[in-house]
Each structure stands twice: as structure tokens, then as C-alpha cells.
Scaffold this active site. Structure first.
Site, PDB file in Angstrom:
ATOM      1  CB  THR A  73     -10.591  -0.808 -56.900  1.00 17.99           C
ATOM      2  OG1 THR A  73      -9.725  -1.266 -55.870  1.00 17.99           O
ATOM      3  CG2 THR A  73      -9.815   0.047 -57.871  1.00 17.99           C
ATOM      4  CB  THR A 112     -14.895   1.295 -64.249  1.00 20.60           C
ATOM      5  OG1 THR A 112     -15.791   0.214 -64.073  1.00 20.60           O
ATOM      6  CG2 THR A 112     -15.557   2.525 -63.651  1.00 20.60           C
ATOM      7  CE1 TYR A 136     -14.216   1.608 -58.766  1.00 20.03           C
ATOM      8  CE2 TYR A 136     -15.770   0.555 -60.275  1.00 20.03           C
ATOM      9  CZ  TYR A 136     -14.479   0.923 -59.943  1.00 20.03           C
ATOM     10  OH  TYR A 136     -13.435   0.601 -60.790  1.00 20.03           O
ATOM     11  CD1 TRP A 161     -16.497  -7.392 -65.734  1.00 16.64           C
ATOM     12  CD2 TRP A 161     -16.576  -9.541 -66.354  1.00 16.64           C
ATOM     13  NE1 TRP A 161     -17.816  -7.745 -65.847  1.00 16.64           N
ATOM     14  CE2 TRP A 161     -17.897  -9.056 -66.233  1.00 16.64           C
ATOM     15  CE3 TRP A 161     -16.390 -10.856 -66.750  1.00 16.64           C
ATOM     16  CZ2 TRP A 161     -19.023  -9.858 -66.482  1.00 16.64           C
ATOM     17  CZ3 TRP A 161     -17.504 -11.654 -67.001  1.00 16.64           C
ATOM     18  CH2 TRP A 161     -18.804 -11.165 -66.858  1.00 16.64           C
TER      19      TRP A 161
END
Ligand SMILES: NC(=O)c1ccc[n+]([C@@H]2O[C@H](COP(=O)([O-])OP(=O)(O)OC[C@H]3O[C@@H](n4cnc5c(N)ncnc54)[C@H](OP(=O)(O)O)[C@@H]3O)[C@@H](O)[C@H]2O)c1
Length: 314
Positions: A73, A112, A136, A161
């Protein structure tokens, strides 16, 4: 039986807590069962099913659900650590999907907003074309593709977030900075929506609850359709406004004990290693419809978090 992978991470810890609260029959693993090792995954399944792993009186030893909260992450570090990021977010995810399929388990996987290029102007829907920018985002996107190629019984939840009690995150970082600086600068030209891990964990459990209920009720209830879903809190903001709200609430609940001037700046002025999405608001219409839920507003969830007994500035 539910298998929670990544149970010690920020989101995983919250899911674990809620599984306990709701008295689910579950097992959790983290780095002790390496997701990049297919044999380790299968051996774990066998140990659960033969109960050498579990000290439980329950007869429900068959893993019906896998929740994957593990991942690489660190967005900045991923740029140099391409191989490991890809191993965890892509090939490791493929191994989890293969394991799930081979035992007939349903998979809930977390992804994500970084799968998009962040140049949009309207909330991203699940069907919109992906165009990840950095390592990522690219590896997370490849992980989604791997699941979709490998199996059909999956729920991919894209979030953004994220902050929670048990991990490094923006809320803790800001609190720490505001307690040690008279002035800080935060970018105001990147839009998105914060997500409290408590709310995301609750949605994960809701999917399981609804799907299980549908299985047990033979057609009386319908299970959420498999596929990709977006989930964040409600509303939208930018990092500067988010930080300003953290400051206001931090002062209100005694988490921030000194004055700090929270100044806005542009991304260019701030200068970051990795290009971050300028716009990453996700459309949550699909998940609200499918689960019949209302989105908790980001400010309401943030207040609960900062007020929360488990708030420990990290
Ligand atoms: N954080 C955010 O802002 C954000 C935003 C959007 C989406 N997401 C997604 O949300 C999910 C949860 O994020 P998070 O912030 O809770 O992540 P996290 O705190 O970094 O947790 C990930 C967990 O996976 C573990 N792990 C690392 N390598 C492993 C391996 N080989 N085998 C098994 N476990 C391993 C980590 O251990 P170590 O910590 O010891 O390495 C950690 O406990 C991820 O899929 C992430 O991509 C996060």
C-alpha cells in the site's frame, strides 16, 4: 467459515473487530501465510479444514468466504519496489483467487481509486475505463484483472482516502503535525472523498450477511450481484479542507493541543514523487442500490473517529 487475509493491517484489523462483534466464525492470517506462496495458501486451507489450526468446537470448518485486505500500500515506495508491489497486488491476488475458486469460496477483495487516471470531472463509475498512472495503481489494476479472469464469485470493492484506528493514515499524520508545528501546508487541488475503515468494514460484513441470507432463504432474498463496486464515505472534499476539518475536530476533542495554521498549497508547490489523481471521487450509486444502504457523510464519520476511544495518534 470466513478467512480474513491481511488481518493485521489497517482495514483488516477493523474487519476482524467487527467479525468478532457479530460473532462470525472466522480465521485470520497476515504475513504468517504469505499470499505470494500458493502452497502456503492451500496448506492453510487444509489445516483449517482438518482443524489442526483451529481451536474451535464449531463444525463449520469449510471456508466459504475469503476477504483479502492484504496489499502493498505504500504508493511512493512502490515506484522503486516494483517487483514486490506486483507480487503482492497482482500475482499474490491471482493466487488467492485460484485458491478461492478451487475450494468454491467467494472472494471479497479491496482495490483503489488509483486504477483511474484522476483526470475526470464527474464521479467515476465502476464501468469507466481504467488508466492507472503509477506502479501502485497499475499493480492494483492488474490484480483486479487477475480475479476477473480467474473466477466469477467475487466482489471487488474500490475505495479511496482510507483511514482507520490501526494504521498509519492521513488523520493521524495531520494530528501529529498539527501538534508539533505552528503552520502546515496541505494541497487543495486534489479532490476525493475520505473513507473511514469502520464504514468500509461494515459494508464488507453487509455483503456477506446479504449473500448468506439469500443462500439460506432459497430465493426469498437476493444476493448482491458479483462484480466491482465503489465505496467511500459520502460527499467530496480536497486534502486541505480535510485537514482543516481534522484540525477543527482535533481541537474540539482535545486531540490537538496547540494552535496550527493550516495553509492551502498546490500540488506543484508541494512537489510529490508520484503523480496523484487530481480527481478521484467515486460514484457509489451501485453499492447503495445493491445493498440498500445510505452513505455515511465523510464529516460525520470523521467526527466519530476523532472522538473515538480507540483514537491513538500514530
Ligand atoms: N490506505 C489507503 O488509503 C487505501 C486507499 C484505497 C485502497 N486501499 C486498499 O485497501 C486495502 C487495505 O489497505 P490498508 O491500508 O488497510 O493496508 P495495510 O494497512 O498496508 O495492510 C496490509 C496488510 O497486508 C500484510 N501483508 C504484507 N505482505 C503480505 C504477504 N506477503 N502475505 C500476507 N499479508 C501480507 C501487511 O503486513 P505488513 O504491514 O507487515 O507489511 C499488512 O498487515 C488494500 O487493498 C489497499 O490497496 C487503501
Amino acid at each position: 467459515m470466513i478467512w480474513l487475509i491481511g488481518c493485521k493491517g489497517m482495514l483488516g484489523s477493523e474487519v476482524a473487530r467487527q467479525l468478532d462483534e457479530k460473532k462470525y466464525n472466522w480465521v485470520g492470517t497476515d504475513k504468517d501465510v504469505d499470499i505470494t506462496d500458493a502452497d502456503a495458501l492451500m496448506n492453510f486451507v487444509k489445516s483449517v479444514e482438518t482443524s489442526t489450526y483451529l481451536d474451535t468446537s464449531s463444525n463449520d470448518k469449510h471456508i466459504k468466504w475469503i476477504i483479502n485486505c492484504s496489499a502493498y500500500t505504500n504508493v511512493d515506495k512502490a515506484e522503486e519496489d516494483v517487483e514486490l508491489a506486483n507480487k503482492l497486488n497482482n500475482s499474490g491476488v491471482l493466487k488467492i483467487a485460484r485458491t478461492a475458486r478451487s475450494i468454491g469460496a467467494k472472494l471479497i477483495h479491496i482495490s483503489t481509486d488509483y486504477v483511474f487516471n484522476g483526470q475526470g470531472k464527474e464521479p467515476y463509475t465502476e464501468e469507466m475505463e481504467k488508466e492507472p498512472l503509477g506502479v501502485y495503481g497499475k499493480t492494483k489494476s492488474a490484480g483486479e484483472d487477475a480475479i476477473q479472469k480467474e473466477m466469477t464469485q467475487y466482489y471487488i470493492l474500490r475505495t479511496a482516502w482510507l483511514y482507520g484506528f490501526d494504521g498509519k493514515n492521513f488523520v493521524y499524520t495531520m494530528t501529529k503535525l498539527m501538534n508539533s508545528h505552528d503552520q502546515i501546508k496541505v494541497v487543495n487541488d486534489q479532490k476525493g472523498t475520505p473513507t473511514c475503515a469502520l464504514d468500509l468494514a461494515a459494508v464488507i460484513l453487509k455483503i456477506i450477511e446479504k449473500a448468506d441470507k439469500a443462500t439460506e432463504a432459497f430465493g426469498k432474498h437476493s444476493a448482491p450481484a458479483f462484480g466491482i463496486y465503489h465505496f467511500t464515505n459520502g460527499g467530496q472534499t480536497n486534502w486541505h479542507e480535510f485537514a482543516t476539518e481534522i484540525y477543527r475536530l482535533g481541537r474540539k476533542y482535545g486531540r490537538i493541543t496547540q494552535e496550527c495554521d493550516v495553509k492551502p498549497c498546490t500540488t506543484e508547490e508541494y512537489g510529490a514523487k508520484v503523480q496523484r489523481p487530481a480527481y478521484s471521487v467515486l460514484s457509489k450509486d451501485k453499492i447503495c442500490r445493491e445493498l440498500k444502504i445510505k452513505l455515511p457523510d465523510w464529516k460525520v464519520s470523521l467526527e466519530k473517529f476523532i472522538k473515538g476511544e480507540r483514537f491513538i495518534e500514530k
